[in-house]
Design an enzyme around this catalytic site. Sequence first.
Site, PDB file in Angstrom:
ATOM      1  CB  CYS A 153      45.706  41.410  30.515  1.00 43.10           C
ATOM      2  SG  CYS A 153      44.988  42.583  29.447  1.00 43.10           S
ATOM      3  CD  GLU A 207      40.463  46.090  25.179  1.00 43.11           C
ATOM      4  OE1 GLU A 207      40.123  45.090  25.703  1.00 43.11           O
ATOM      5  OE2 GLU A 207      40.556  47.260  25.521  1.00 43.11           O
ATOM      6  NE  ARG A 229      38.838  43.128  33.644  1.00 48.43           N
ATOM      7  CZ  ARG A 229      39.299  41.805  33.521  1.00 48.43           C
ATOM      8  NH1 ARG A 229      39.687  41.316  34.453  1.00 48.43           N
ATOM      9  NH2 ARG A 229      39.570  41.245  32.496  1.00 48.43           N
ATOM     10  NE  ARG A 288      34.421  40.293  27.118  1.00 44.12           N
ATOM     11  CZ  ARG A 288      35.246  41.342  27.792  1.00 44.12           C
ATOM     12  NH1 ARG A 288      35.718  42.185  27.055  1.00 44.12           N
ATOM     13  NH2 ARG A 288      35.778  40.721  29.078  1.00 44.12           N
ATOM     14  CG  ASN A 308      39.021  38.767  28.087  1.00 44.77           C
ATOM     15  OD1 ASN A 308      39.519  37.424  27.797  1.00 44.77           O
ATOM     16  ND2 ASN A 308      38.953  39.069  28.970  1.00 44.77           N
ATOM     17  CG  ASP A 309      36.922  43.732  24.773  1.00 45.39           C
ATOM     18  OD1 ASP A 309      35.800  43.269  24.552  1.00 45.39           O
ATOM     19  OD2 ASP A 309      37.470  44.106  25.662  1.00 45.39           O
ATOM     20  CG  HIS A 333      32.727  42.618  32.088  1.00 46.77           C
ATOM     21  ND1 HIS A 333      34.380  42.608  32.196  1.00 46.77           N
ATOM     22  CD2 HIS A 333      32.655  42.865  30.840  1.00 46.77           C
ATOM     23  CE1 HIS A 333      34.785  43.360  31.129  1.00 46.77           C
ATOM     24  NE2 HIS A 333      33.951  43.315  30.226  1.00 46.77           N
ATOM     25  NE  ARG A 384      40.746  47.768  31.768  1.00 43.05           N
ATOM     26  CZ  ARG A 384      40.228  46.802  31.513  1.00 43.05           C
ATOM     27  NH1 ARG A 384      40.442  45.910  30.378  1.00 43.05           N
ATOM     28  NH2 ARG A 384      39.306  46.498  32.127  1.00 43.05           N
TER      29      ARG A 384
HETATM   30  C1  PEP Z   1      40.159  42.132  27.374  1.00 38.44           C
HETATM   31  O1  PEP Z   1      39.480  42.588  26.417  1.00 38.44           O
HETATM   32  O2  PEP Z   1      40.822  40.835  27.106  1.00 38.44           O
HETATM   33  C2  PEP Z   1      40.640  42.578  28.760  1.00 38.44           C
HETATM   34  C3  PEP Z   1      41.377  42.232  29.450  1.00 38.44           C
HETATM   35  O3  PEP Z   1      39.739  43.637  28.901  1.00 38.44           O
HETATM   36  P1  PEP Z   1      38.144  43.093  29.679  1.00 38.44           P
HETATM   37  O4  PEP Z   1      38.121  41.995  29.919  1.00 38.44           O
HETATM   38  O5  PEP Z   1      38.326  43.878  31.020  1.00 38.44           O
HETATM   39  O6  PEP Z   1      37.240  44.090  28.465  1.00 38.44           O
HETATM   40 MG    MG Z   2      38.694  44.482  27.132  1.00 31.89          MG
END
Ligand code: PEP
Ligand code: MG
Length: 589
Positions: free
Chosen positions: A507, A436, A298, A470, A459-460, A192, A338
């Site tokens: 995203c 995700e 976010r 991650r 990402n997740d 993050h 979100r």
């Molecule tokens: C993701 O998981 O790809 C996502 C966009 O959410 P975050 O990165 O905020 O967990």
């Molecule tokens: Mg995520």
Amino acid sequence: MTTIAGLPTARGFACGPVFVYRGDGEIPIPEYVVEPGRETDELMRLRRAMMDTRRDLENLIAILRERTGRADVRVFECHLMILEDAALVEEAEGYVTKDRLNAEAAVRKTANAARRQFERMNDPYFRERVRDLDDIERRILKALTGFASSPHLELKTPSIIIADDLTPSETVQLPRELVLGFATNGGSTTSHVALLARALALPAVTGLGDITSRVKPGEFVLLDGTNGAITLNPDRATIRDFSDLVERQIELTENVARGAPAGTLKSGGEVRIFANVHPGVPLAGIREQGARGIGLYRSEYLWLIRGVEPTEEEQFIAYRDAAKFAATLSEGGSITIRVLDIGGDKLVRGISSKEANPFLGNRSIRYLLSHRDVFRTQIRAILRASAYGKILMLYPMVSCVEELRECAVAVAEVKASLEREGIPFDRNIRVGAMIEVPSAALAADDLAKYVNFFSIGTNDLVQYTMAADRGNESVAHLYQPTHPAVLRLMRMTIEAAKRAGIGVSVCGESAADPIVGILWVAMGVEVLSMSSTYIPLISKILARLTREDLKEYAKVPESMPPCSTAAEILAACHKFLVGKIPNLDDILI
Ligand code: PEP
Ligand code: MG
């Protein structure tokens, strides 16, 4: 001169002195009895520390007021009240003057007694105050012992922040105007802090191993977030080359700003490119980068910035203002808000509970469904704001159909109460599920029946598919967006969306990866949403491709021999794109 390679985490270049942030560990405190006759000196030391703490708190409140544009700094005001509580002050001073305890021990003893009292109370409000007490005790002990305090209190000149790792809440508290970039021992491209660095348009390199012990505070360094390197003691020639890179990056942004709308293909037509945003980070820059809307807002950063739950009114104002801004980005420019994606590494003191495994715990939509009042308040704020712009609502970390059914009931209830109160809102607001976790991708056909769109959070999705944290650089080699298993889940999700006739976007940060993001488009994704600093780069590549090229590109992973690895698929994708765009590697600098 030494160049240390790490993970390229947020594009861009910076040079300047380093500020080594060592974080907040346990504060070791001495405990002793002061010599007879020295009680007054010790009392003065205690009072000075309390005064310093008050001044720091007042400064922090002023900074946060300015940053968030509003006066919601209740948590810190509450800390000030505790600090000024006459009974507590009297007790601490008594330990020094009567029992001859040193100031640190007096503070700890006073805090322990108050903690015990709060913990015994039935009222949850008072039990919560224990955390405030912890915080204020820490601040006074820091003032007494000189233990390194938070960076926002210490950073005086524009610097490159070097840290072991930074949490999202630490990052949002940094004074943006004094931060040139980040370099961390740990972390990874989708942690993050990395995403925040991208949103702030600050270069970042992570996974540097032991960078905190290799640099000296104040030392001049070059930080290359594009290629993932930090150079200590740079020589003149290196500084000159570095300046060339900076120029080329500026040129890339300016050319796109002057050219066709972001996402336009060589053959005409466009891929819609939206921006991911964090509340608290100015929105203005995303227009210059070419965003056509906001694809991921976010909302949890409203919680992270304040350290407490924002009220319905505060949320409403934030969502309404962001929606009005999104409407100015393009015709019908929309914003996808979100709902609270809290948990994992996004922890808010006093709200997040301690869990053995927070990434698999009561986070995101699970948290909201178990805290209905928080969920209802947020839905209400989003629906009220939907009367002022085109808002879509997105549910994070969905893993089964039951969650979507429960969300639908919650939304219907809030809509009914707004109707009764005569408050305007968009009755047809579109809702989406983030895909995700692997279960969501595998059950995409079922989930599609309950929502208007999917937004794939790679990402997740990559983290949970590969079981590779991650944010952990030691497993970064396993974090593979082009792993055949990930590609299969992506394909299943996209095809399920098409079968159901609903929208599908990505995203996750892989949308901003020049090779992988374009692959998602080729596979049928309609919208890419990313940190806006990456929009010019992705647009530059799309501008050199036709629809036909994209059709061919989609077949590249499928045509790979069985048992191909993520690296082999990535290399084949790269080779294909270089065939179409011979100067691709120059564009990627
Ligand atoms: C993701 O998981 O790809 C996502 C966009 O959410 P975050 O990165 O905020 O967990
Ligand atoms: Mg995520």
